[in-house]
Design an enzyme around this catalytic site. Structure first.
Site, PDB file in Angstrom:
ATOM      1  N   GLU A  61       0.847  -1.200   0.000  1.00  0.00           N
ATOM      2  CA  GLU A  61       0.000   0.000   0.000  1.00  0.00           C
ATOM      3  C   GLU A  61       0.878   1.244   0.000  1.00  0.00           C
ATOM      4  O   GLU A  61       1.807   1.368   0.801  1.00  0.00           O
ATOM      5  CB  GLU A  61      -0.876  -0.003   1.258  1.00  0.00           C
ATOM      6  CG  GLU A  61      -1.796   1.218   1.342  1.00  0.00           C
ATOM      7  CD  GLU A  61      -2.531   1.289   2.668  1.00  0.00           C
ATOM      8  OE1 GLU A  61      -3.473   0.495   2.863  1.00  0.00           O
ATOM      9  OE2 GLU A  61      -2.164   2.122   3.520  1.00  0.00           O
ATOM     10  N   ASP A  97     -13.981   8.051   6.460  1.00  0.00           N
ATOM     11  CA  ASP A  97     -14.307   8.586   7.783  1.00  0.00           C
ATOM     12  C   ASP A  97     -14.685  10.056   7.661  1.00  0.00           C
ATOM     13  O   ASP A  97     -14.294  10.723   6.715  1.00  0.00           O
ATOM     14  CB  ASP A  97     -13.086   8.452   8.707  1.00  0.00           C
ATOM     15  CG  ASP A  97     -12.848   6.995   9.068  1.00  0.00           C
ATOM     16  OD1 ASP A  97     -13.807   6.329   9.476  1.00  0.00           O
ATOM     17  OD2 ASP A  97     -11.696   6.537   8.922  1.00  0.00           O
ATOM     18  N   GLN A 157      -8.008  -4.405   7.984  1.00  0.00           N
ATOM     19  CA  GLN A 157      -7.324  -3.373   8.766  1.00  0.00           C
ATOM     20  C   GLN A 157      -6.077  -4.039   9.354  1.00  0.00           C
ATOM     21  O   GLN A 157      -6.050  -5.273   9.529  1.00  0.00           O
ATOM     22  CB  GLN A 157      -8.270  -2.899   9.877  1.00  0.00           C
ATOM     23  CG  GLN A 157      -7.754  -1.775  10.721  1.00  0.00           C
ATOM     24  CD  GLN A 157      -7.397  -0.558   9.891  1.00  0.00           C
ATOM     25  OE1 GLN A 157      -6.279  -0.488   9.386  1.00  0.00           O
ATOM     26  NE2 GLN A 157      -8.320   0.380   9.754  1.00  0.00           N
TER      27      GLN A 157
HETATM   28  P1  FAD Z   1     -18.584   0.439   5.713  1.00  0.00           P
HETATM   29  O1  FAD Z   1     -18.445  -0.948   5.238  1.00  0.00           O
HETATM   30  O2  FAD Z   1     -19.675   1.254   5.134  1.00  0.00           O
HETATM   31  O3  FAD Z   1     -18.746   0.379   7.308  1.00  0.00           O
HETATM   32  C1  FAD Z   1     -18.803   1.570   8.091  1.00  0.00           C
HETATM   33  C2  FAD Z   1     -19.584   1.298   9.376  1.00  0.00           C
HETATM   34  O4  FAD Z   1     -20.954   1.093   9.053  1.00  0.00           O
HETATM   35  C3  FAD Z   1     -19.124   0.049  10.114  1.00  0.00           C
HETATM   36  O5  FAD Z   1     -19.275   0.273  11.503  1.00  0.00           O
HETATM   37  C4  FAD Z   1     -20.088  -1.010   9.641  1.00  0.00           C
HETATM   38  O6  FAD Z   1     -20.218  -2.022  10.594  1.00  0.00           O
HETATM   39  C5  FAD Z   1     -21.369  -0.203   9.447  1.00  0.00           C
HETATM   40  N1  FAD Z   1     -22.202  -0.716   8.366  1.00  0.00           N
HETATM   41  C6  FAD Z   1     -21.789  -1.162   7.151  1.00  0.00           C
HETATM   42  N2  FAD Z   1     -22.864  -1.530   6.417  1.00  0.00           N
HETATM   43  C7  FAD Z   1     -23.948  -1.281   7.166  1.00  0.00           C
HETATM   44  C8  FAD Z   1     -25.361  -1.439   6.955  1.00  0.00           C
HETATM   45  N3  FAD Z   1     -25.816  -1.937   5.818  1.00  0.00           N
HETATM   46  N4  FAD Z   1     -26.201  -1.057   7.946  1.00  0.00           N
HETATM   47  C9  FAD Z   1     -25.750  -0.551   9.124  1.00  0.00           C
HETATM   48  N5  FAD Z   1     -24.419  -0.380   9.372  1.00  0.00           N
HETATM   49  C10 FAD Z   1     -23.539  -0.750   8.418  1.00  0.00           C
HETATM   50  N6  FAD Z   1      -9.988   5.514   4.590  1.00  0.00           N
HETATM   51  C11 FAD Z   1      -9.721   6.557   3.753  1.00  0.00           C
HETATM   52  O7  FAD Z   1     -10.198   7.682   3.971  1.00  0.00           O
HETATM   53  N7  FAD Z   1      -8.913   6.383   2.643  1.00  0.00           N
HETATM   54  C12 FAD Z   1      -8.361   5.183   2.324  1.00  0.00           C
HETATM   55  O8  FAD Z   1      -7.661   5.063   1.321  1.00  0.00           O
HETATM   56  C13 FAD Z   1      -8.619   4.069   3.199  1.00  0.00           C
HETATM   57  N8  FAD Z   1      -8.111   2.852   2.922  1.00  0.00           N
HETATM   58  C14 FAD Z   1      -8.396   1.782   3.742  1.00  0.00           C
HETATM   59  C15 FAD Z   1      -7.881   0.527   3.437  1.00  0.00           C
HETATM   60  C16 FAD Z   1      -8.141  -0.576   4.242  1.00  0.00           C
HETATM   61  C17 FAD Z   1      -7.565  -1.928   3.892  1.00  0.00           C
HETATM   62  C18 FAD Z   1      -8.953  -0.416   5.413  1.00  0.00           C
HETATM   63  C19 FAD Z   1      -9.227  -1.588   6.307  1.00  0.00           C
HETATM   64  C20 FAD Z   1      -9.482   0.846   5.729  1.00  0.00           C
HETATM   65  C21 FAD Z   1      -9.221   1.951   4.910  1.00  0.00           C
HETATM   66  N9  FAD Z   1      -9.741   3.223   5.183  1.00  0.00           N
HETATM   67  C22 FAD Z   1      -9.463   4.282   4.345  1.00  0.00           C
HETATM   68  C23 FAD Z   1     -10.528   3.459   6.397  1.00  0.00           C
HETATM   69  C24 FAD Z   1     -12.044   3.290   6.172  1.00  0.00           C
HETATM   70  O9  FAD Z   1     -12.511   4.254   5.237  1.00  0.00           O
HETATM   71  C25 FAD Z   1     -12.730   3.484   7.535  1.00  0.00           C
HETATM   72  O10 FAD Z   1     -12.377   2.442   8.398  1.00  0.00           O
HETATM   73  C26 FAD Z   1     -14.231   3.689   7.512  1.00  0.00           C
HETATM   74  O11 FAD Z   1     -14.656   4.104   8.823  1.00  0.00           O
HETATM   75  C27 FAD Z   1     -15.036   2.441   7.198  1.00  0.00           C
HETATM   76  O12 FAD Z   1     -14.998   2.185   5.875  1.00  0.00           O
HETATM   77  P2  FAD Z   1     -15.727   0.883   5.264  1.00  0.00           P
HETATM   78  O13 FAD Z   1     -15.460   0.908   3.823  1.00  0.00           O
HETATM   79  O14 FAD Z   1     -15.404  -0.319   6.035  1.00  0.00           O
HETATM   80  O15 FAD Z   1     -17.265   1.297   5.548  1.00  0.00           O
END
Ligand code: FAD
Length: 307
Positions: free
Chosen positions: A18, A110, A180
């Protein structure tokens, strides 16, 4: 033709790395030194983060495009929904496609300012990463990955909900997830078991573990704060001891512990059948290539000393 992630590769465990978009010319030069070094080491893919709150949008698109056009590497572009309407998200996906990028890591992102603050979707945007997966899939022949959380996402009410939401992202069309960072392999193994118990079919999709070789206690603590992951107490004690109590932490000693622990974790993950190893590099090649070398993964001799 769509360039698929080369997972798993033949004979040896694939690794991937990454990168983050560089902030200035010096950081850009450093990134490209790392890119050229990794180009020789042969990662399955390289991913490029999308700055918090979409702050690096133009740089992420430009540099990921350069990776696609000017290197032999297979880029995966991170894309977050923060602050974007659906029309803007469509335009972003189009911008990636125009640069020959067909692999996208679909993330919700976020809240800008305080990453741990209240999440409010854009009034004309998407609510969850699952919606972004669908959107990207609708727009063309893209391969989409998502984030997974071995210790649970900090906003999930519990691990069961967290697993269910991950499985929903996979059912929506994501082909794999990248976790993560974590520092206890048991967390990864339990996530894999939870997904298998929730949906055997989706559990066939790779859950790629993300590894951060720690090279500085101070910067590791900062990354941990934002990630919601925890250092096991024993490891924290080792790192604190290595850092010493001088005004500056003993980086060499911390690094030695960090590399050793990352290597041990990778050994266990390989033994447990992980589909690949995804390294956070902070745009440096040295720590990751050292872990790979200690794992005995066959690598070509460096042309220049990696930095
Ligand atoms: P989601 O899958 O939408 O989840 C967010 C929250 O909502 C979680 O608590 C989940 O349990 C809940 N949720 C999901 N679906 C539902 C539903 N249908 N109903 C109710 N609740 C639900 N951030 C950046 O800004 N830039 C990056 O480049 C970046 N890269 C990343 C790479 C990796 C490998 C990882 C693990 C994280 C990365 N992040 C990045 C951080 C990420 O954007 C945050 O952790 C964010 O808070 C969650 O993103 P997500 O895509 O998992 O969201």
């Amino acid at each position: 033709m769509v360039d698929r992630l080369r997972l798993p590769s033949h004979g040896r465990i694939p690794f991937s790395v990454e990168f983050s978009p560089p902030r200035d010319a010096a950081a850009e030069a450093r990134l490209w030194r790392a890119v050229r070094e990794f180009e020789r080491l042969g990662p399955a893919f390289v991913s490029m983060t999308y700055g918090a709150g979409g702050s690096t949008r133009d740089r992420t698109v430009r540099v990921t495009g350069q990776l696609a056009e000017e290197t032999t590497l297979l880029p995966v572009a991170h894309l977050t929904a923060v602050g974007h309407s659906i029309d803007e998200l469509r335009a972003m996906v189009g911008a990636y496609a125009d640069r020959g990028i067909s692999n996208i890591l679909a993330l919700r992102g976020d809240p800008p300012g305080d990453p741990l603050g209240e999440w409010t979707p854009h009034p004309h945007g998407v609510e969850h990463a699952e919606d972004l997966v669908r959107l990207v899939r609708e727009l063309g022949d893209f391969h989409v990955g998502v984030a997974s959380f071995p210790e649970g996402h900090h906003r999930s009410p519990d691990l069961d909900h967290d697993t269910r939401y991950l499985v929903q992202k996979l059912r929506a069309g994501a082909e794999y997830s990248i976790t993560q960072m974590f520092f206890d392999v048991e967390h990864y193994l339990r996530l894999r078991d939870r997904v298998a118990a929730c949906d055997a079919e989706q559990a066939l999709k790779p859950i790629i573990p993300e590894i951060m070789p720690i090279t500085s206690l101070r910067s590791a603590r900062r990354s941990l704060e934002l990630s919601g992951s925890r250092l096991p107490a024993e490891l924290e004690e080792r790192l604190v001891r290595a850092a010493g109590d001088g005004p500056e932490e003993n980086r060499a000693a911390v690094r030695e512990v960090g590399i050793e622990v990352a290597t041990e974790m990778c050994e266990r993950l390989i033994a447990e059948g992980a589909p690949g190893l995804h390294f956070i590099t902070l745009n440096f090649a040295r720590a990751t290539s050292e872990v790979l070398a200690r794992l005995g993964i066959e690598l070509p001799a460096p042309l220049v000393q990696p930095v």
